[in-house]
Design an enzyme around this catalytic site. Structure first.
Site, PDB file in Angstrom:
ATOM      1  N   SER A 130       0.768  -1.229  -0.033  1.00 48.17           N
ATOM      2  CA  SER A 130       0.048   0.035   0.046  1.00 48.17           C
ATOM      3  C   SER A 130       0.835   1.334  -0.004  1.00 48.17           C
ATOM      4  O   SER A 130       2.020   1.282   0.503  1.00 48.17           O
ATOM      5  CB  SER A 130      -0.790  -0.006   1.040  1.00 48.17           C
TER       6      SER A 130
HETATM    7  N1  SAM Z   1      -0.845  -4.249   4.075  1.00 51.29           N
HETATM    8  C1  SAM Z   1      -0.223  -4.682   3.013  1.00 51.29           C
HETATM    9  C2  SAM Z   1       0.944  -4.309   2.705  1.00 51.29           C
HETATM   10  O1  SAM Z   1       1.356  -3.007   3.126  1.00 51.29           O
HETATM   11  O2  SAM Z   1       1.751  -4.867   1.821  1.00 51.29           O
HETATM   12  C3  SAM Z   1      -1.165  -4.253   1.710  1.00 51.29           C
HETATM   13  C4  SAM Z   1      -1.487  -5.337   0.668  1.00 51.29           C
HETATM   14  S1  SAM Z   1      -2.536  -5.369  -0.657  1.00 51.29           S
HETATM   15  C5  SAM Z   1      -3.026  -3.759  -0.646  1.00 51.29           C
HETATM   16  C6  SAM Z   1      -3.864  -6.301  -0.104  1.00 51.29           C
HETATM   17  C7  SAM Z   1      -3.843  -7.945   0.323  1.00 51.29           C
HETATM   18  O3  SAM Z   1      -4.784  -8.200   0.875  1.00 51.29           O
HETATM   19  C8  SAM Z   1      -3.258  -8.707  -0.948  1.00 51.29           C
HETATM   20  O4  SAM Z   1      -2.051  -9.387  -0.696  1.00 51.29           O
HETATM   21  C9  SAM Z   1      -4.352  -9.776  -1.222  1.00 51.29           C
HETATM   22  O5  SAM Z   1      -3.752 -10.738  -1.691  1.00 51.29           O
HETATM   23  C10 SAM Z   1      -4.918  -9.612   0.386  1.00 51.29           C
HETATM   24  N2  SAM Z   1      -6.274 -10.274   0.327  1.00 51.29           N
HETATM   25  C11 SAM Z   1      -7.295  -9.895  -0.562  1.00 51.29           C
HETATM   26  N3  SAM Z   1      -8.478 -10.789  -0.059  1.00 51.29           N
HETATM   27  C12 SAM Z   1      -8.067 -11.459   1.156  1.00 51.29           C
HETATM   28  C13 SAM Z   1      -8.728 -12.253   2.212  1.00 51.29           C
HETATM   29  N4  SAM Z   1     -10.103 -12.605   1.842  1.00 51.29           N
HETATM   30  N5  SAM Z   1      -8.051 -12.746   3.074  1.00 51.29           N
HETATM   31  C14 SAM Z   1      -6.660 -12.382   3.207  1.00 51.29           C
HETATM   32  N6  SAM Z   1      -6.097 -11.593   2.456  1.00 51.29           N
HETATM   33  C15 SAM Z   1      -6.604 -10.936   1.136  1.00 51.29           C
END
Ligand code: SAM
Length: 218
Positions: free
Chosen positions: A68
């Site tokens: 992010s």
């Molecule tokens: N906080 C993270 C970072 O700073 O790297 C943000 C990562 S990204 C914006 C959002 C993440 O949510 C992705 O890695 C995606 O695979 C995960 N994601 C999406 N749906 C999900 C779910 N149902 N359960 C767990 N993770 C999920």
């Protein structure tokens, strides 16, 4: 691990500049800014892209996902009002950067990621750079009932609606921060649990997240 973790004056200076930029964009929480000044964001990038690490941008981390934007991390974290010792559930571990910001602020973090490759990588990287969290692989749209309740829940992917099941996993006095909307844009929503069945909801600014994919999501 072959990758060398080096944090010298150049990266530390870049973090200071990033903190100044975030202050100008309206981030005021001193603890959040201090955590951003401490966590080496370049550790979450391939060495080839270290020059991108302190720009206020989201960046690809593989599997079609992103780390992010620092402003977004600071904005969501500020809304959580973290107290030392808070038990926090993070849904969407991704790179683990947000996890480290929460840990740096004294939270105990339970973090869940649905992409196995990201889960495996982040679970290895964080202890290596000195951060301890509890890692889970699976569908976080259902929360993690076995470890509930949590003082705070943060969702780092965009949901179509607020999954009710997450509210049930909050302590009374606890807060959920979740981006809600369609695939193009989402509003940041905070929900404070004021009683067993009572909630206070606020709808805030617009963001664009990758989708929350799962049983209680897209
Ligand atoms: N906080 C993270 C970072 O700073 O790297 C943000 C990562 S990204 C914006 C959002 C993440 O949510 C992705 O890695 C995606 O695979 C995960 N994601 C999406 N749906 C999900 C779910 N149902 N359960 C767990 N993770 C999920």
């Amino acid at each position: 691990m072959a990758y060398k973790y080096i944090d010298n004056y150049r990266e530390q200076g870049a973090r200071k500049k990033l903190v100044d930029e975030l202050k100008k964009k309206g981030i005021e929480d001193r603890q959040v800014l201090e955590a951003i000044a401490k966590v080496p964001r370049h550790y979450f990038f391939d060495e080839t892209f270290w020059n991108q690490a302190y720009k206020d941008i989201a960046f690809p981390i593989g599997e079609g996902q992103t780390i992010s934007q620092p402003y977004t991390v600071a904005y969501q974290t500020q809304l959580l009002h973290i107290n030392k010792g808070d038990k926090v559930l993070e849904i969407g571990t991704g790179s683990g950067y947000q996890t480290c910001i929460l840990l740096e602020m004294g939270a105990k973090v339970y973090t869940i990621e649905r992409q196995e490759k990201l889960y495996e990588r982040t679970k290895l990287v964080l202890p290596h750079i000195g951060y301890k969290a509890r890692f889970f692989c699976g569908d976080g749209s259902k929360g993690i009932a076995t470890h509930a309740p949590y003082n705070k829940i943060i969702v780092t992917a965009g949901a179509p609606t607020v999954p009710d099941i997450l509210l049930g996993q909050l302590t009374i006095g606890g807060t959920l921060v979740i981006p809600v909307g369609d695939s193009e844009s989402q509003k940041m929503v905070t929900i404070l649990k004021t009683g067993e069945h009572d909630y206070e909801k606020h709808v805030l600014d617009t963001f664009r997240f990758v989708p929350l994919v799962g049983e209680r999501a897209w």
